[in-house]
Design a protein around this motif. Structure first.
Motif, short mmCIF file in Angstrom:
data_model
loop_
_atom_site.label_atom_id
_atom_site.label_comp_id
_atom_site.label_asym_id
_atom_site.label_seq_id
_atom_site.Cartn_x
_atom_site.Cartn_y
_atom_site.Cartn_z
N VAL A 139 49.62 29.36 26.37
CA VAL A 139 48.58 30.30 26.38
C VAL A 139 48.89 31.14 25.21
O VAL A 139 49.62 31.89 25.03
N LYS A 140 47.68 31.39 24.35
CA LYS A 140 47.51 32.43 23.23
C LYS A 140 46.64 33.59 23.59
O LYS A 140 47.07 34.83 23.35
N LEU A 141 45.64 33.36 24.61
CA LEU A 141 45.00 34.78 25.24
C LEU A 141 44.58 34.20 26.45
O LEU A 141 44.32 33.28 26.92
N ILE A 142 44.77 35.35 27.56
CA ILE A 142 44.34 35.12 28.78
C ILE A 142 43.57 36.35 29.32
O ILE A 142 43.42 37.31 28.73
N CYS A 143 42.59 36.04 30.33
CA CYS A 143 41.65 37.18 30.55
C CYS A 143 41.51 37.01 31.97
O CYS A 143 41.24 36.10 32.66
N GLU A 144 41.17 38.21 32.62
CA GLU A 144 40.97 38.49 34.10
C GLU A 144 39.52 39.55 33.95
O GLU A 144 39.50 40.51 33.41
N VAL A 145 38.67 39.27 35.03
CA VAL A 145 37.65 39.85 35.22
C VAL A 145 37.91 40.72 36.40
O VAL A 145 37.97 40.19 37.51
N ILE A 146 37.89 42.11 36.46
CA ILE A 146 38.45 42.99 37.42
C ILE A 146 37.37 42.68 38.65
O ILE A 146 36.34 42.81 38.47
N SER A 147 37.97 42.39 39.83
CA SER A 147 37.20 42.51 41.03
C SER A 147 37.32 43.59 41.83
O SER A 147 38.29 44.23 41.83
N PRO A 148 36.46 44.42 42.56
CA PRO A 148 36.70 45.38 43.27
C PRO A 148 37.73 45.24 44.31
O PRO A 148 38.65 46.30 44.74
N SER A 149 37.90 44.02 44.59
CA SER A 149 38.76 43.96 46.11
C SER A 149 40.41 43.83 45.64
O SER A 149 41.14 43.78 46.32
N ASN A 150 40.30 43.65 44.33
CA ASN A 150 41.78 43.42 43.62
C ASN A 150 42.05 43.92 42.15
O ASN A 150 42.87 43.40 41.37
N ALA A 151 41.20 45.07 42.10
CA ALA A 151 41.66 45.92 40.80
C ALA A 151 43.02 45.99 40.34
O ALA A 151 43.35 45.84 39.17
N SER A 152 43.87 46.58 41.26
CA SER A 152 45.11 46.83 41.14
C SER A 152 46.00 45.58 40.65
O SER A 152 46.81 45.87 39.77
#
Length: 202
Positions: free
Chosen positions: A120-133
């Motif tokens: 993996v060179k780049l990883i991305c997450e889209v923040i969801s209101p239920s699991n922001a932390s």
């Protein structure tokens, strides 16, 4: 974090054993082999510290962002000899498997359900209101511990894209952009991300 157990079913007509996750069973320490034996499920199921982490189906807006990100970076990744994926299982360490929203990788083993984090060179997450932390604290720490060079964090609520670079053993913010601004990538691919093009229409 939800603890789940597995109920074994008789082999199907192809001779393969079938498994299913039952959310009401608790106190089972999951091994990686048991996790992999679950097979394909409609839910996103990850493994961490012997527990299965079950993530609900994301919103349409969440899926829109991820699909647009794949479309925008697929060709530029391929031209660099890399791959752009959504929802790929990554082993961050022994018994620790995550399924990030989006990632750019080097060559993979296409026969495996899970690949090691060193691809993996780049990883991305889209923040969801239920699991922001989880996305802003826990996963960020785990991805840094695994040595993943770049972390892209997308916050649909603030409409902000944050790009973090691994600096030693932690991430530092390298750049950020919102609609009306552009996010420039120089590694692992050279590309321009326009938040206005990736966010759901208003």
């Amino acid at each position: 974090m939800e603890h789940v157990g597995v109920e074994q079913f008789p082999p199907d007509k192809t001779g393969d054993a079938m498994t299913t996750a039952l959310l009401h069973l608790e106190n089972h320490y999951w091994t990686e082999s048991e996790y992999l034996a679950i097979g394909e499920t409609p839910e996103r199921i990850e493994l961490f510290d012997g527990s299965l982490v079950v993530t609900p189906t994301p919103t349409v807006g969440h899926q829109y962002i991820v699909s647009r990100l794949v479309v925008s970076l697929y060709e530029v990744a391929r031209s660099a000899g890399l791959h752009a994926f959504a929802g790929l299982g990554i082993r961050l360490g022994p018994g620790h498997i995550r399924i990030p929203d989006f990632l750019i990788t080097t060559e993979l083993n296409f026969d495996d359900r899970v690949n090691d984090s060193d691809v993996v060179k780049l990883i991305c997450e889209v923040i969801s209101p239920s699991n922001a932390s989880t996305d802003t604290v826990q996963k960020m720490r785990h991805y840094a511990d695994a040595g993943i060079p770049w972390y892209l964090l997308i916050d649909p609520r603030s409409e902000t894209f944050h790009l973090f670079r691994l600096d030693g053993d932690r991430y530092t913010e390298h750049a950020k952009a919102a609609p009306g601004e552009l996010l420039e990538l120089t590694e692992p691919v050279v590309a321009t991300i326009d938040p206005a093009e990736l966010l759901p229409p208003r």
